[in-house]
Design a protein around this motif. Structure first.
Motif, PDB file in Angstrom:
ATOM      1  N   ALA A   1      -0.816   8.797  -7.829  1.00 57.49           N
ATOM      2  CA  ALA A   1      -0.067   8.023  -8.997  1.00 57.49           C
ATOM      3  C   ALA A   1       0.859   8.959  -9.954  1.00 57.49           C
ATOM      4  CB  ALA A   1      -1.201   7.563  -9.940  1.00 57.49           C
TER       5      ALA A   1
ATOM      6  N   TYR B   1       1.300   2.397  -3.714  1.00 55.78           N
ATOM      7  CA  TYR B   1       0.492   2.837  -4.253  1.00 55.78           C
ATOM      8  C   TYR B   1      -0.341   4.357  -3.556  1.00 55.78           C
ATOM      9  CZ  TYR B   1       1.959  -0.889  -6.742  1.00 55.78           C
ATOM     10  OH  TYR B   1       3.036  -1.654  -8.190  1.00 55.78           O
TER      11      TYR B   1
ATOM     12  N   GLN C   1       0.854  -0.881   0.176  1.00 53.34           N
ATOM     13  CA  GLN C   1      -0.011  -0.130   0.062  1.00 53.34           C
ATOM     14  C   GLN C   1       1.186   1.418  -0.014  1.00 53.34           C
ATOM     15  OE1 GLN C   1      -3.451   0.569  -0.447  1.00 53.34           O
ATOM     16  NE2 GLN C   1      -3.278  -1.500  -1.100  1.00 53.34           N
TER      17      GLN C   1
END
Ligand SMILES: O=c1[nH]c(=O)c2[nH]c(=O)[nH]c2[nH]1
Length: 292
Positions: free
Chosen positions: A291, A287, A284
């Motif tokens: 982005a 991400y 995580q």
């Protein structure tokens, strides 16, 4: 149906921190924008207003300034890691911390020991995530503005009834690069790595004969991964800073790619990720960063 609290974090955004380090009469400036965000067992403050687990954002701000005094700030990655680890290890309810730092550049005025001129708008960046005893470092740069006056073509795209763009074999290619790269491994010399990655990005932008900004983006990311083993993944966001050839025919003048209108909007926005297919999965932490 029940209504529940989803993911949340809180912190003090954009603390402006400037330090002066004195070596006799010779001063060095560090100019940072530091944002901290904490995560953890924070349901109570949202649901009942009980703040027993809430390390105040004001305290987070004070910690940034106190840490800058208690030890040399050093590289932004190290400073962010120190702050993130402090918040997670000192507060029982806090299980994760994200520290974002932008470094603004100042250059010495000639040989002067304590006078500086602000550098370009370009910033060196880092985003450090600490979760328990793990940490991830994503560093980068933003607002790195580059232009090449030849070595760029754009043609071969589909033409439909709305297409007016002329195919060109020689155009100006300009962009403002935002790059983020995720580090892997340990013992990284942050300053050296940053300088070398930046140089690779610039060298590749200049050298690559471009058939599209997309191709240039991929080549820039690929070159970083080929040359820098400490990098697992590169994300690039590159607005196409269009330079349109001005039609001078109403004035009886030919424009042989010499006079351009530099449009600031709208702009093409080309974004992409280049990665090693065997890079370890960051979970995580990576991400949940923006982005691009
Ligand atoms: O390098 C480019 N890529 C595009 O996708 C595009 N689209 C466009 O209008 N000009 C360009 N240039």
């Amino acid at each position: 149906m029940a209504i529940v609290l989803g993911p949340n974090q809180y912190g003090k955004a954009e603390n402006r921190l400037v330090t002066v380090t004195r070596d006799g009469d010779v001063h060095t400036i560090k100019d940072l924008t530091v944002s901290t965000s904490l995560r953890g067992d924070l349901a109570e403050t949202h649901l009942t207003g009980d703040n027993a687990a809430v390390l105040a954002t004001d305290t987070q701000k004070n910690t940034v300034y106190a840490f800058a005094k208690e030890a040399p700030v050093g590289e932004i990655e190290d400073f962010a890691l120190r702050l993130g680890r402090h918040f997670v290890s000192s507060q029982e309810a806090i299980t994760g911390a994200r520290v974002l730092i932008d470094e603004h550049s100042w250059n010495r005025i000639e040989e002067n020991d304590h006078s500086f001129v602000q550098g370009s708008n370009e910033k060196r960046t880092t985003a450090v995530t600490v979760e328990g005893d793990q940490a991830w470092v994503v560093s980068g740069l933003k607002d790195l503005v580059v232009l090449k006056s030849t070595g760029s073509e754009f043609h071969g795209y589909p033409r439909d009834k709305y297409t007016t763009l002329k195919e060109v074999t020689d155009r100006i290619l300009a962009t403002s690069v935002t790059a983020r790269w995720r580090y892997q491994g340990s013992g990284i010399d942050w300053a050296k790595s940053f300088a070398e990655i930046r140089a690779v990005l610039l060298r590749t932008f200049a050298a690559k004969h471009s058939l599209s900004l997309q191709q240039t983006l991929y080549a820039m990311g690929e070159a970083v991964l080929e040359e820098r083993p400490e990098v697992a993944e590169v994300r690039l966001s590159m607005p196409n800073k269009h330079h349109f050839v001005v039609d001078l025919s109403p004035f009886g003048l030919e424009n042989d790619n010499e006079v351009f209108y530099a449009a600031d909007r709208p702009y093409g926005l080309i974004e992409g990720t280049v990665l090693r297919d065997d890079a370890e999965d960051p979970g995580q932490a990576w991400y949940s960063l923006p982005a691009f």
